[in-house]
Scaffold this motif. Sequence first.
Motif, PDB file in Angstrom:
ATOM      1  N   ASN A 133       0.823  -1.208   0.000  1.00  8.60           N
ATOM      2  CA  ASN A 133       0.000   0.000   0.000  1.00  8.60           C
ATOM      3  C   ASN A 133       0.858   1.260   0.000  1.00  8.60           C
ATOM      4  O   ASN A 133       0.509   2.268  -0.603  1.00  8.60           O
ATOM      5  N   ALA A 134       1.975   1.213   0.685  1.00 11.69           N
ATOM      6  CA  ALA A 134       2.900   2.350   0.734  1.00 11.69           C
ATOM      7  C   ALA A 134       4.101   2.064  -0.152  1.00 11.69           C
ATOM      8  O   ALA A 134       4.430   0.910  -0.424  1.00 11.69           O
ATOM      9  N   LYS A 136       7.305   1.529  -0.048  1.00 14.71           N
ATOM     10  CA  LYS A 136       8.222   1.224   1.046  1.00 14.71           C
ATOM     11  C   LYS A 136       9.496   0.520   0.592  1.00 14.71           C
ATOM     12  O   LYS A 136      10.593   0.882   1.008  1.00 14.71           O
ATOM     13  N   GLU A 153      12.396   4.623   2.008  1.00 15.49           N
ATOM     14  CA  GLU A 153      12.220   5.773   2.886  1.00 15.49           C
ATOM     15  C   GLU A 153      13.551   6.265   3.423  1.00 15.49           C
ATOM     16  O   GLU A 153      13.711   7.448   3.727  1.00 15.49           O
TER      17      GLU A 153
END
Length: 207
Positions: A133-134, A136, A153
């Motif tokens: 979803n992110a 990442k 990130e």
Amino acid sequence: EQRKATLTGFEVPPGTAASSQIAEMVEYHNFIPAHAGGVQSCATLDVHGNRFLFTGGTDGKVFCYDVGSRTVHTSMLGHSKPVTRIFAKDNRCITTSEDGTGRVWIEDTGAYRTGCTFQHPRGISDFTVLPTNAIKYGVSSGNDGCMRLHDLETGVTIADGGAQNNSRQQQGGLSADRSGLWWEFRRIVRVLKPRFVVVENVHGAWR
């Protein structure tokens, strides 16, 4: 469609254009090139009804075009060699290059700034973002035959897999020292449970 007939269980994704539709496609937009050389990677992004086109050139530059006005919206300068891949989603743009670096760009009031960078031993030939979803994690493959798993990130390399053992004298199968990334890849797939996974058909790979 011809390939579908040879693959068991293969389904054409919904919305895929038929061969007859592709034959009737015409040029919709023509952009004045901003690159000093050729374009070898691109990606699109829709933001609040506005469509943007990202292009990566052999000159190491990345340009973002406003498709509606057909003008350069912003540029991203940082790579010193050709840009090999571009990924764009939400307010992130990730670029990789033959200079051995990947850059995570963050949109900030219309422009993009570098959020973090990740490294590869040699030039990065391909890159993909893991389907979470992110935004990442990402996996890069290099001209040295290695694959690396990165935290997008922080830019930290989480796992580093050496080149495959190709010579018959050095082959040790999945238990060889240079096959370590496979086990990390399998662990991630089991955690994320994506709908589709493409792997090389090696005996004992998924026992």
